[in-house]
Design a protein around this motif. Structure first.
Motif, PDB file in Angstrom:
ATOM      1  N   GLY A 177     -24.205  13.725  10.833  1.00  0.00           N
ATOM      2  CA  GLY A 177     -23.628  12.535  11.453  1.00  0.00           C
ATOM      3  C   GLY A 177     -23.453  12.657  12.955  1.00  0.00           C
ATOM      4  N   GLY A 178     -24.329  13.448  13.587  1.00  0.00           N
ATOM      5  CA  GLY A 178     -24.228  13.612  15.034  1.00  0.00           C
ATOM      6  C   GLY A 178     -23.131  14.555  15.477  1.00  0.00           C
ATOM      7  N   ARG A 179     -22.560  15.283  14.542  1.00  0.00           N
ATOM      8  CA  ARG A 179     -21.431  16.169  14.832  1.00  0.00           C
ATOM      9  C   ARG A 179     -21.846  17.629  14.719  1.00  0.00           C
ATOM     10  N   VAL A 180     -21.165  18.481  15.502  1.00  0.00           N
ATOM     11  CA  VAL A 180     -21.432  19.921  15.459  1.00  0.00           C
ATOM     12  C   VAL A 180     -20.119  20.694  15.439  1.00  0.00           C
ATOM     13  N   MET A 181     -20.224  21.939  14.983  1.00  0.00           N
ATOM     14  CA  MET A 181     -19.153  22.899  15.178  1.00  0.00           C
ATOM     15  C   MET A 181     -19.452  23.619  16.488  1.00  0.00           C
ATOM     16  N   LEU A 182     -18.485  23.651  17.401  1.00  0.00           N
ATOM     17  CA  LEU A 182     -18.701  24.275  18.694  1.00  0.00           C
ATOM     18  C   LEU A 182     -19.003  25.765  18.552  1.00  0.00           C
ATOM     19  N   GLU A 183     -19.710  26.310  19.539  1.00  0.00           N
ATOM     20  CA  GLU A 183     -19.972  27.745  19.555  1.00  0.00           C
ATOM     21  C   GLU A 183     -18.648  28.509  19.553  1.00  0.00           C
ATOM     22  N   PRO A 184     -18.625  29.703  18.967  1.00  0.00           N
ATOM     23  CA  PRO A 184     -17.412  30.529  19.014  1.00  0.00           C
ATOM     24  C   PRO A 184     -16.924  30.748  20.444  1.00  0.00           C
ATOM     25  N   ARG A 185     -17.859  30.983  21.354  1.00  0.00           N
ATOM     26  CA  ARG A 185     -17.493  31.212  22.752  1.00  0.00           C
ATOM     27  C   ARG A 185     -16.734  30.021  23.329  1.00  0.00           C
ATOM     28  N   THR A 186     -17.243  28.811  23.075  1.00  0.00           N
ATOM     29  CA  THR A 186     -16.613  27.617  23.643  1.00  0.00           C
ATOM     30  C   THR A 186     -15.212  27.422  23.091  1.00  0.00           C
ATOM     31  N   LEU A 187     -15.051  27.551  21.777  1.00  0.00           N
ATOM     32  CA  LEU A 187     -13.726  27.398  21.183  1.00  0.00           C
ATOM     33  C   LEU A 187     -12.771  28.444  21.729  1.00  0.00           C
ATOM     34  N   ALA A 188     -13.210  29.699  21.796  1.00  0.00           N
ATOM     35  CA  ALA A 188     -12.337  30.776  22.263  1.00  0.00           C
ATOM     36  C   ALA A 188     -11.925  30.573  23.715  1.00  0.00           C
TER      37      ALA A 188
END
Length: 217
Positions: free
Chosen positions: A57-68
């Motif tokens: 649906g055009g959605r992603v889980m952010l990279e671990p680096r970005t979230l951290a």
């Protein structure tokens, strides 16, 4: 579990520590939450990859680096209430739950919201409440919030979200312009939000957070 723990350690050692994430609480949270429990089953084997994971649906889980890096910049305290917008299958909320007193997770895809709730329960996370609702409306019933996070890109921030940040509270959002993006940290002061650039990042723009396009002939 030993193999999964090793993958998690490798993720932290190769993706997060080298990205100037220094707060022990953030590193510990990233080490503690089993990311593979919060990704689509079809890509479970790539849970610890250095990249975004497609949720659909055009959605992603952010990279671990970005979230951290977001979490490192926000410096969430154990007494704080956090609004996690676009929680997907619940990973970001599970990580934040280890830092905050409580998390209100909003997901407008009702199937993802139900799955996030189930996965959080399975993981034993008891201080996150998941609500299916339009992301651009935020979590008005439970605010205002000490911290607001958006798990996707934005072009503009709706006033409804702005008004749900406590005075002195913080917000993290990835501002996207075409193929470029920057994560900004905002501090609410005197009824407005003052932004600073934190680091470069990019993500698909969340529904309800795109700038209105001007009509041209």
């Amino acid at each position: 579990m030993a193999e999964v723990s090793a993958e998690r350690m490798t993720m932290v050692d190769t993706q997060i520590r080298p990205s100037d994430v220094t707060k022990f609480t953030v590193i510990d949270a990233m080490l503690s939450v089993p990311r593979e429990e919060f990704v689509p089953d079809r890509v479970r084997g790539t849970a610890y990859c250095d990249g975004q994971i497609v949720l659909g649906g055009g959605r992603v889980m952010l990279e671990p680096r970005t979230l951290a890096k977001m979490l490192d910049a926000l410096d969430i305290q154990p007494s704080e209430l956090v609004l996690d917008l676009g929680c997907g299958l619940g990973y970001s909320s599970a990580v934040v739950a280890r830092l905050a007193e409580a998390v209100i997770a909003v997901e407008e895809d009702t199937e993802m919201a139900a799955e996030a709730e189930a996965r959080l329960v399975m993981a034993g996370v008891d201080n996150v409440a998941v609500f299916p609702a339009p992301l651009a409306e935020g979590g008005l019933r439970h605010g205002p919030y000490d911290v607001v996070m958006l798990q996707g890109g934005i072009e503009t921030l709706p006033n409804a979200i702005m008004s749900q940040i406590k005075e002195g509270g913080r917000i993290a959002a990835i501002f996207v312009q075409e193929a470029l993006g920057v994560c900004r940290i905002g501090l609410r002061s005197g009824g407005s939000v003052d932004w600073r650039d934190a680091f470069n990042a990019v993500a698909p723009v969340l529904r309800g957070f795109a700038r209105e396009r001007e009509f041209q002939l």
